[in-house]
Design a protein around this motif. Structure first.
Motif, PDB file in Angstrom:
ATOM      1  N   GLU A  25       0.836  -1.207   0.000  1.00  0.00           N
ATOM      2  CA  GLU A  25       0.000   0.000   0.000  1.00  0.00           C
ATOM      3  C   GLU A  25       0.867   1.252   0.000  1.00  0.00           C
ATOM      4  O   GLU A  25       0.602   2.204  -0.736  1.00  0.00           O
ATOM      5  CB  GLU A  25      -0.940  -0.003   1.197  1.00  0.00           C
ATOM      6  N   ALA A  26       1.918   1.251   0.829  1.00  0.00           N
ATOM      7  CA  ALA A  26       2.810   2.407   0.895  1.00  0.00           C
ATOM      8  C   ALA A  26       3.544   2.606  -0.432  1.00  0.00           C
ATOM      9  O   ALA A  26       3.668   3.742  -0.922  1.00  0.00           O
ATOM     10  CB  ALA A  26       3.812   2.234   2.042  1.00  0.00           C
ATOM     11  N   LEU A  27       4.037   1.521  -1.040  1.00  0.00           N
ATOM     12  CA  LEU A  27       4.722   1.625  -2.328  1.00  0.00           C
ATOM     13  C   LEU A  27       3.783   2.101  -3.426  1.00  0.00           C
ATOM     14  O   LEU A  27       4.155   2.922  -4.268  1.00  0.00           O
ATOM     15  CB  LEU A  27       5.340   0.271  -2.710  1.00  0.00           C
ATOM     16  N   ASP A  28       2.546   1.599  -3.414  1.00  0.00           N
ATOM     17  CA  ASP A  28       1.562   2.034  -4.410  1.00  0.00           C
ATOM     18  C   ASP A  28       1.228   3.509  -4.250  1.00  0.00           C
ATOM     19  O   ASP A  28       1.146   4.250  -5.231  1.00  0.00           O
ATOM     20  CB  ASP A  28       0.281   1.199  -4.314  1.00  0.00           C
ATOM     21  N   GLN A  29       1.042   3.932  -2.998  1.00  0.00           N
ATOM     22  CA  GLN A  29       0.727   5.344  -2.755  1.00  0.00           C
ATOM     23  C   GLN A  29       1.894   6.224  -3.197  1.00  0.00           C
ATOM     24  O   GLN A  29       1.695   7.271  -3.821  1.00  0.00           O
ATOM     25  CB  GLN A  29       0.405   5.578  -1.287  1.00  0.00           C
ATOM     26  N   ALA A  30       3.114   5.798  -2.898  1.00  0.00           N
ATOM     27  CA  ALA A  30       4.287   6.573  -3.312  1.00  0.00           C
ATOM     28  C   ALA A  30       4.371   6.655  -4.836  1.00  0.00           C
ATOM     29  O   ALA A  30       4.678   7.705  -5.395  1.00  0.00           O
ATOM     30  CB  ALA A  30       5.561   5.944  -2.745  1.00  0.00           C
TER      31      ALA A  30
END
Length: 184
Positions: A25-30
């Motif tokens: 989720e964090a990588l996708d948001q970034a």
């Protein structure tokens, strides 16, 4: 949310999947926002760019290059880049979960389509590659593997360090695993 595996069950594997889901989720948001700062544990981490693959063939080329790196050989010795095969579909037409074959000579990923393109992302590929490496090392040493054990996580973290070349991301992953109760 790009789930690594179903969110049922408990134990070591589930702890790994929960952390992977959070990091995805964090990588996708970034990736979506271009904001790579991630605040956790009183520290600001800069999230790396995660590779996403367009085909199973491109995953295999990536794995061949990975196993050909001097740093990979220094860490694991001689490991054969596993073949990359499509997963099968269940009776409802959905792709089955990803996996590494029992002999560590192939990993099974769902190709693009059917809402499963998350199988062709670098973290997923490295997860399955860690299983393949774990199995090949165990065969070489005459021992057995134990799924998502400490040994698997050690290999997975080393693969992330080698492939993504980001020590802070490895530290973040390690801290999140510990916070979630995974045995390292």
């Amino acid at each position: 949310m790009n789930q690594a595996k179903p969110s049922t069950g408990s134990g070591q594997a589930q702890r790994v999947y929960v952390v992977e889901n959070s990091l995805w989720e964090a990588l996708d948001q970034a990736s979506d926002t271009g904001i790579r700062d991630y605040h956790r544990f009183g520290t600001t981490y800069t999230l790396p760019n995660e590779r996403k693959f367009g085909s199973l063939e491109s995953v295999h080329i990536y794995l061949e290059r990975l196993t050909g790196l001097k740093s990979f050989y220094a860490e694991f010795g001689s490991i054969v880049a596993p073949a990359v095969k499509p997963t099968t579909r269940d009776s409802n037409g959905a792709y089955r979960q990803t996996s590494a074959d029992a002999d560590g000579m192939a990993i099974n990923l769902a190709p693009h389509g059917g809402g499963v393109s998350t199988h062709l992302r670098e973290m997923r590929v490295l997860h399955e590659m860690a299983h393949a490496v774990d199995i090949q090392i165990a065969r070489r040493n005459g021992t057995k593997t134990d799924g998502h054990s400490k040994g698997f996580l050690d290999i997975f973290l080393k693969l992330i360090r080698i492939a993504m070349d980001d020590e802070m991301f490895v530290s973040l992953f390690r801290y999140m695993l510990m916070e979630n109760g995974a045995k390292l």
